[in-house]
Motif scaffolding. Structure first.
Motif, PDB file in Angstrom:
ATOM      1  N   TRP A   1       0.808  -1.226   0.000  1.00 31.06           N
ATOM      2  CA  TRP A   1       0.000   0.000   0.000  1.00 31.06           C
ATOM      3  C   TRP A   1       0.840   1.274   0.000  1.00 31.06           C
ATOM      4  CZ3 TRP A   1       0.085  -3.308   4.257  1.00 31.06           C
ATOM      5  CH2 TRP A   1       0.571  -2.803   5.462  1.00 31.06           C
TER       6      TRP A   1
ATOM      7  N   ASP B   1      -4.433  -2.350  -8.072  1.00 32.25           N
ATOM      8  CA  ASP B   1      -5.140  -1.472  -7.144  1.00 32.25           C
ATOM      9  C   ASP B   1      -5.379  -2.281  -5.875  1.00 32.25           C
ATOM     10  OD1 ASP B   1      -7.073  -0.076  -5.640  1.00 32.25           O
ATOM     11  OD2 ASP B   1      -7.892   0.884  -7.453  1.00 32.25           O
ATOM     12  N   HIS B   2      -4.575  -2.034  -4.852  1.00 31.08           N
ATOM     13  CA  HIS B   2      -4.661  -2.895  -3.665  1.00 31.08           C
ATOM     14  C   HIS B   2      -6.011  -2.793  -2.967  1.00 31.08           C
ATOM     15  CE1 HIS B   2      -4.270  -0.094  -0.162  1.00 31.08           C
ATOM     16  NE2 HIS B   2      -3.757   0.706  -1.060  1.00 31.08           N
ATOM     17  N   GLU B   3      -6.675  -1.658  -3.047  1.00 37.98           N
ATOM     18  CA  GLU B   3      -7.970  -1.502  -2.381  1.00 37.98           C
ATOM     19  C   GLU B   3      -9.077  -2.259  -3.099  1.00 37.98           C
ATOM     20  OE1 GLU B   3      -8.284   2.778  -2.211  1.00 37.98           O
ATOM     21  OE2 GLU B   3      -7.709   2.761  -0.087  1.00 37.98           O
ATOM     22  N   LYS B   4      -8.984  -2.349  -4.416  1.00 41.39           N
ATOM     23  CA  LYS B   4     -10.041  -2.981  -5.201  1.00 41.39           C
ATOM     24  C   LYS B   4      -9.734  -4.424  -5.581  1.00 41.39           C
ATOM     25  CE  LYS B   4     -11.703   1.346  -7.290  1.00 41.39           C
ATOM     26  NZ  LYS B   4     -11.906   2.074  -8.573  1.00 41.39           N
TER      27      LYS B   4
ATOM     28  N   TRP C   1      -2.798 -11.687   2.047  1.00 39.14           N
ATOM     29  CA  TRP C   1      -3.905 -11.251   1.204  1.00 39.14           C
ATOM     30  C   TRP C   1      -4.386 -12.371   0.289  1.00 39.14           C
ATOM     31  CZ3 TRP C   1       0.231  -8.105   2.291  1.00 39.14           C
ATOM     32  CH2 TRP C   1      -0.009  -6.779   2.658  1.00 39.14           C
TER      33      TRP C   1
ATOM     34  N   ALA D   1      -9.330 -10.081  -4.475  1.00 39.91           N
ATOM     35  CA  ALA D   1     -10.459  -9.366  -3.865  1.00 39.91           C
ATOM     36  C   ALA D   1     -11.790 -10.108  -3.897  1.00 39.91           C
ATOM     37  CB  ALA D   1     -10.612  -8.008  -4.529  1.00 39.91           C
TER      38      ALA D   1
ATOM     39  N   VAL E   1      -7.298  -4.082   7.748  1.00 35.89           N
ATOM     40  CA  VAL E   1      -7.758  -3.012   6.856  1.00 35.89           C
ATOM     41  C   VAL E   1      -7.579  -1.652   7.527  1.00 35.89           C
ATOM     42  CG1 VAL E   1      -9.786  -1.981   5.768  1.00 35.89           C
ATOM     43  CG2 VAL E   1      -9.381  -4.437   5.555  1.00 35.89           C
TER      44      VAL E   1
ATOM     45  N   LYS F   1      -5.277   1.530   6.212  1.00 36.42           N
ATOM     46  CA  LYS F   1      -5.840   2.859   5.954  1.00 36.42           C
ATOM     47  C   LYS F   1      -5.152   3.925   6.795  1.00 36.42           C
ATOM     48  CE  LYS F   1     -10.443   1.481   4.351  1.00 36.42           C
ATOM     49  NZ  LYS F   1     -11.909   1.543   4.610  1.00 36.42           N
TER      50      LYS F   1
END
Length: 279
Positions: A61, A72-75, A217, A220, A263, A267
């Motif tokens: 991130w 896109d690590h978030e998606k 991880w 997704a 998470v 963030k």
């Protein structure tokens, strides 16, 4: 299980894979993928069936804050658990003739850019630790970049580069022998992984903190039931005394969290570093 090659990531992946193989009753293979972004991209684009997983560190991130990356690590990535964390130790070669963090800051301010530091690739834990130190201490150090932390550390040990933020497990014997001098630890609080060493924050850089954070991880769209099972088993592996001891001996603290806690950590650190880098 896919991860980046070598160092703390490889060590974390192999310990976790061994424990999960026993718990799941299915062989887990560690597949090393070199390059900062190759492993995250591979897993981000993989079939979300629970068979291709990622063990990596906070580069996942942090790299997107510093440069364009092919994922896109978030998606595209689903956090499973924060596996472990390790502070860096600011070490210098004795030939630099500096004995404290305050002296290092004073010397660097008097001669901007003359003192160099070694680091792995952009976004690596030791790179981020040094860049944060530069920003928060208001100094200019010249980066000498390497493909990995191992070659970077070897050149500091040889005196070819004068300074590095290195893992506690890597530097211990060399500090004891006098080949390197440890000035401070990068965690916000004193760490049992670097006993007796004060924090950099307490030595003239208030609020400074930078740690290597390792995580687990899946792609997704992996079913929630699979994520929950992987989290449950990974946390149990990380909490066993044997695994905790092996991590500690390597200068790393085994953790294990819920996916939600991981998470939140991502963030919070992403927001903090993004603000600092932009400043």
């Amino acid at each position: 299980m896919t991860q980046a090659v070598g160092g703390g990531i490889d060590f974390t992946a192999r310990l976790l894979a061994h424990g999960l193989t026993d718990r799941l009753g299915q062989q887990i293979i560690v597949d090393n993928r070199g390059g900062t972004n190759v492993a995250p991209q591979t897993v981000a684009k993989a079939t979300p069936d629970g068979y291709t997983l990622l063990v990596h560190n906070n580069t996942v991130w942090i790299a997107p804050i510093l440069e364009d990356v092919p994922y896109d690590h978030e998606k595209e990535l689903a956090p499973i658990t924060l596996t472990s964390r390790a502070p860096n130790v600011l070490v210098i070669h004795p030939s630099l003739g500096i004995i404290s963090v305050k002296e290092l800051i004073a010397r660097a301010k008097a001669a901007p850019g003359e003192i160099n530091y070694a680091s792995g690739p952009i976004g690596a834990s030791n790179h981020i630790a040094a860049e944060l130190f530069k920003a928060m201490a208001g100094v200019n150090l010249t980066r000498i970049g390497y493909k990995g932390g191992g070659p970077a550390f070897n050149d500091v040990l040889a005196g070819q580069v004068k300074l590095m933020f290195a893992s506690a497990g890597t530097i211990a014997g060399h500090v004891k022998s006098g080949k390197l001098r440890a000035l401070g630890v990068s965690s916000l609080e004193p760490s049992p992984l670097a006993p007796g060493l004060p924090t950099i924050a307490s030595l003239g850089v208030p609020g400074y903190t930078s740690e290597a954070i390792y995580g687990f991880w899946a792609p997704a769209k992996t079913p929630r039931a699979i994520i929950a099972r992987l989290n449950q088993d990974a946390v149990r592996v990380l909490q066993t005394p044997e695994i905790k001891d092996k991590f500690f001996a390597a200068g790393v603290e085994a953790v294990g969290t819920s996916a939600e806690q991981f998470v939140a950590e991502i963030k919070a650190e992403g927001a903090r570093l993004s603000k600092l880098f932009k400043a």
